[in-house]
Design an enzyme around this catalytic site. Structure first.
Site, PDB file in Angstrom:
ATOM      1  N   ASN A 175      -6.410  12.587 -11.445  1.00 57.87           N
ATOM      2  CA  ASN A 175      -7.111  13.000 -12.678  1.00 57.87           C
ATOM      3  C   ASN A 175      -6.767  14.458 -12.943  1.00 57.87           C
ATOM      4  O   ASN A 175      -6.263  15.154 -12.065  1.00 57.87           O
ATOM      5  CB  ASN A 175      -8.620  12.772 -12.549  1.00 57.87           C
ATOM      6  CG  ASN A 175      -9.188  13.414 -11.303  1.00 57.87           C
ATOM      7  OD1 ASN A 175      -9.140  14.633 -11.139  1.00 57.87           O
ATOM      8  ND2 ASN A 175      -9.691  12.599 -10.385  1.00 57.87           N
ATOM      9  N   GLY A 196      -9.547   4.423  -6.172  1.00 55.16           N
ATOM     10  CA  GLY A 196      -8.231   3.800  -6.330  1.00 55.16           C
ATOM     11  C   GLY A 196      -7.170   4.406  -5.435  1.00 55.16           C
ATOM     12  O   GLY A 196      -7.428   4.786  -4.283  1.00 55.16           O
ATOM     13  N   ASP A 231      -5.679   7.234  -5.676  1.00 58.08           N
ATOM     14  CA  ASP A 231      -5.968   8.655  -5.420  1.00 58.08           C
ATOM     15  C   ASP A 231      -6.821   8.796  -4.144  1.00 58.08           C
ATOM     16  O   ASP A 231      -6.484   9.562  -3.224  1.00 58.08           O
ATOM     17  CB  ASP A 231      -6.720   9.199  -6.650  1.00 58.08           C
ATOM     18  CG  ASP A 231      -6.749  10.715  -6.721  1.00 58.08           C
ATOM     19  OD1 ASP A 231      -6.194  11.368  -5.816  1.00 58.08           O
ATOM     20  OD2 ASP A 231      -7.357  11.240  -7.675  1.00 58.08           O
ATOM     21  N   ASP A 248       0.856  -1.184   0.000  1.00 58.96           N
ATOM     22  CA  ASP A 248       0.000   0.000   0.000  1.00 58.96           C
ATOM     23  C   ASP A 248       0.897   1.242   0.000  1.00 58.96           C
ATOM     24  O   ASP A 248       1.672   1.450   0.946  1.00 58.96           O
ATOM     25  CB  ASP A 248      -0.858  -0.049   1.274  1.00 58.96           C
ATOM     26  CG  ASP A 248      -1.733   1.168   1.451  1.00 58.96           C
ATOM     27  OD1 ASP A 248      -1.619   2.143   0.664  1.00 58.96           O
ATOM     28  OD2 ASP A 248      -2.545   1.163   2.395  1.00 58.96           O
ATOM     29  N   SER A 274      -2.212   4.436 -14.352  1.00 55.21           N
ATOM     30  CA  SER A 274      -3.140   4.103 -15.457  1.00 55.21           C
ATOM     31  C   SER A 274      -3.575   2.633 -15.510  1.00 55.21           C
ATOM     32  O   SER A 274      -4.404   2.276 -16.349  1.00 55.21           O
ATOM     33  CB  SER A 274      -2.584   4.496 -16.839  1.00 55.21           C
ATOM     34  OG  SER A 274      -2.641   5.884 -17.028  1.00 55.21           O
ATOM     35  N   TYR A 313      -8.146   3.562 -15.352  1.00 57.21           N
ATOM     36  CA  TYR A 313      -7.820   4.082 -16.684  1.00 57.21           C
ATOM     37  C   TYR A 313      -7.534   2.994 -17.714  1.00 57.21           C
ATOM     38  O   TYR A 313      -7.334   3.283 -18.888  1.00 57.21           O
ATOM     39  CB  TYR A 313      -6.684   5.104 -16.616  1.00 57.21           C
ATOM     40  CG  TYR A 313      -7.117   6.487 -16.159  1.00 57.21           C
ATOM     41  CD1 TYR A 313      -8.447   6.773 -15.839  1.00 57.21           C
ATOM     42  CD2 TYR A 313      -6.214   7.533 -16.047  1.00 57.21           C
ATOM     43  CE1 TYR A 313      -8.846   8.040 -15.420  1.00 57.21           C
ATOM     44  CE2 TYR A 313      -6.611   8.806 -15.639  1.00 57.21           C
ATOM     45  CZ  TYR A 313      -7.932   9.058 -15.317  1.00 57.21           C
ATOM     46  OH  TYR A 313      -8.318  10.322 -14.918  1.00 57.21           O
TER      47      TYR A 313
HETATM   48  N1  AR6 Z   1      -1.356   1.600  -2.994  1.00 55.47           N
HETATM   49  C1  AR6 Z   1      -0.793   1.214  -4.164  1.00 55.47           C
HETATM   50  N2  AR6 Z   1      -1.506   0.980  -5.296  1.00 55.47           N
HETATM   51  C2  AR6 Z   1      -2.852   1.115  -5.208  1.00 55.47           C
HETATM   52  C3  AR6 Z   1      -3.521   1.504  -4.027  1.00 55.47           C
HETATM   53  C4  AR6 Z   1      -2.705   1.752  -2.874  1.00 55.47           C
HETATM   54  N3  AR6 Z   1      -3.231   2.128  -1.707  1.00 55.47           N
HETATM   55  N4  AR6 Z   1      -4.865   1.541  -4.284  1.00 55.47           N
HETATM   56  C5  AR6 Z   1      -5.031   1.175  -5.573  1.00 55.47           C
HETATM   57  N5  AR6 Z   1      -3.824   0.897  -6.150  1.00 55.47           N
HETATM   58  P1  AR6 Z   1      -6.085   3.599 -10.139  1.00 55.47           P
HETATM   59  P2  AR6 Z   1      -5.545   4.944 -12.723  1.00 55.47           P
HETATM   60  C6  AR6 Z   1      -3.484   0.441  -7.510  1.00 55.47           C
HETATM   61  O1  AR6 Z   1      -7.421   3.204 -10.630  1.00 55.47           O
HETATM   62  O2  AR6 Z   1      -5.788   3.715 -13.476  1.00 55.47           O
HETATM   63  C7  AR6 Z   1      -8.825   7.647  -9.723  1.00 55.47           C
HETATM   64  O3  AR6 Z   1     -10.169   7.723  -9.443  1.00 55.47           O
HETATM   65  C8  AR6 Z   1      -4.552  -0.166  -8.362  1.00 55.47           C
HETATM   66  O4  AR6 Z   1      -4.799  -1.508  -7.963  1.00 55.47           O
HETATM   67  O5  AR6 Z   1      -5.935   4.115  -8.768  1.00 55.47           O
HETATM   68  O6  AR6 Z   1      -4.333   5.789 -13.084  1.00 55.47           O
HETATM   69  C9  AR6 Z   1      -8.212   8.986 -10.140  1.00 55.47           C
HETATM   70  O7  AR6 Z   1      -8.858  10.080  -9.531  1.00 55.47           O
HETATM   71  C10 AR6 Z   1      -3.906  -0.072  -9.736  1.00 55.47           C
HETATM   72  O8  AR6 Z   1      -2.981  -1.135  -9.925  1.00 55.47           O
HETATM   73  O9  AR6 Z   1      -5.409   4.733 -11.120  1.00 55.47           O
HETATM   74  C11 AR6 Z   1      -8.398   8.985 -11.627  1.00 55.47           C
HETATM   75  O10 AR6 Z   1      -9.664   9.470 -11.992  1.00 55.47           O
HETATM   76  C12 AR6 Z   1      -3.096   1.235  -9.669  1.00 55.47           C
HETATM   77  O11 AR6 Z   1      -3.055   1.558  -8.269  1.00 55.47           O
HETATM   78  C13 AR6 Z   1      -8.283   7.522 -12.006  1.00 55.47           C
HETATM   79  O12 AR6 Z   1      -8.631   6.801 -10.841  1.00 55.47           O
HETATM   80  C14 AR6 Z   1      -3.728   2.395 -10.419  1.00 55.47           C
HETATM   81  O13 AR6 Z   1      -5.141   2.322 -10.347  1.00 55.47           O
HETATM   82  C15 AR6 Z   1      -6.878   7.150 -12.377  1.00 55.47           C
HETATM   83  O14 AR6 Z   1      -6.850   5.833 -12.842  1.00 55.47           O
END
Ligand code: AR6
Length: 176
Positions: free
Chosen positions: A30, A38, A40, A16, A123, A127
């Site tokens: 975003n 996620g 964020d 994490d 992403s 994404y």
């Molecule tokens: N620590 C590490 N990785 C994580 C954690 C964490 N605590 N939580 C999730 N992940 P995403 P994106 C992973 O969807 O695709 C948001 O709403 C997750 O499993 O967080 O770039 C933003 O506001 C995945 O492998 O980011 C944007 O609108 C990775 O982080 C949008 O999502 C990225 O998943 C960005 O989408």
């Protein structure tokens, strides 16, 4: 898994990112810097409202760019917010934009004289970027940056689940 690139280390861990103690952690944000789900959502929850307040002041970040705020209540001193591309089939410049998101994040870290930085798989969640392609771009961009600039000593890729960790591990082995 850990490898040396010049004098820097690149480490893959399953975990994490909000728990990281590096100088900066990177947020997959975003372009409105409004927070979301996620990673964020997790970073804003753990870091507290000060980070969102700074994001509001900054206002916007284009895809492929990055901005920096303090780390609020996190152990990391800074959060670098970058915006990866939404995957739309791969022929809309996504690869270059994703590489740019990693490069710009590292450039900000260098400019701030930070020595360590942790990245999530930008992403590769909401994404929709295919895992192996996202991992290859992430790792090759980080490695070429470290070959060119020697100031960042430690890069950690903090992958949230085993599948993501294994995908990155396979791609890192291929690149070495
Ligand atoms: N620590 C590490 N990785 C994580 C954690 C964490 N605590 N939580 C999730 N992940 P995403 P994106 C992973 O969807 O695709 C948001 O709403 C997750 O499993 O967080 O770039 C933003 O506001 C995945 O492998 O980011 C944007 O609108 C990775 O982080 C949008 O999502 C990225 O998943 C960005 O989408």
């Amino acid at each position: 898994m850990k490898v040396m690139i010049n004098r820097s280390t690149v480490t893959l861990i399953e975990g994490d990112i909000t728990k990281e103690e590096t100088d900066a952690i990177v947020n997959a944000a975003n372009s409105g810097l409004r927070g979301g789900g996620g990673v964020d959502g997790a970073i804003h929850r753990a870091g507290g409202p000060a980070i969102m307040e700074e994001c509001r002041q900054i206002g916007h970040c284009q895809t492929g760019h990055a901005v920096i705020t303090t780390g609020g209540k996190l152990k990391a001193k800074f959060v670098i917010h970058t915006v990866g591309p939404v995957y739309m089939g791969g022929d809309k410049g996504e690869a270059e934009l994703l590489a740019c998101a990693y490069r710009e994040s590292m450039k900000i870290a260098s400019k701030k004289k930070l020595k360590s930085i942790s990245f999530p798989a930008i992403s590769a969640g909401v994404y929709g970027y295919p895992l192996h392609e996202a991992a290859r771009i992430a790792l090759s961009t980080i490695i070429s940056y470290l070959k060119e600039y020697k100031d960042i000593e430690k890069v950690r890729l903090v992958l949230f689940d085993k599948k993501t960790y294994d995908g990155f591990k396979e791609e890192l082995k291929k690149l070495l």
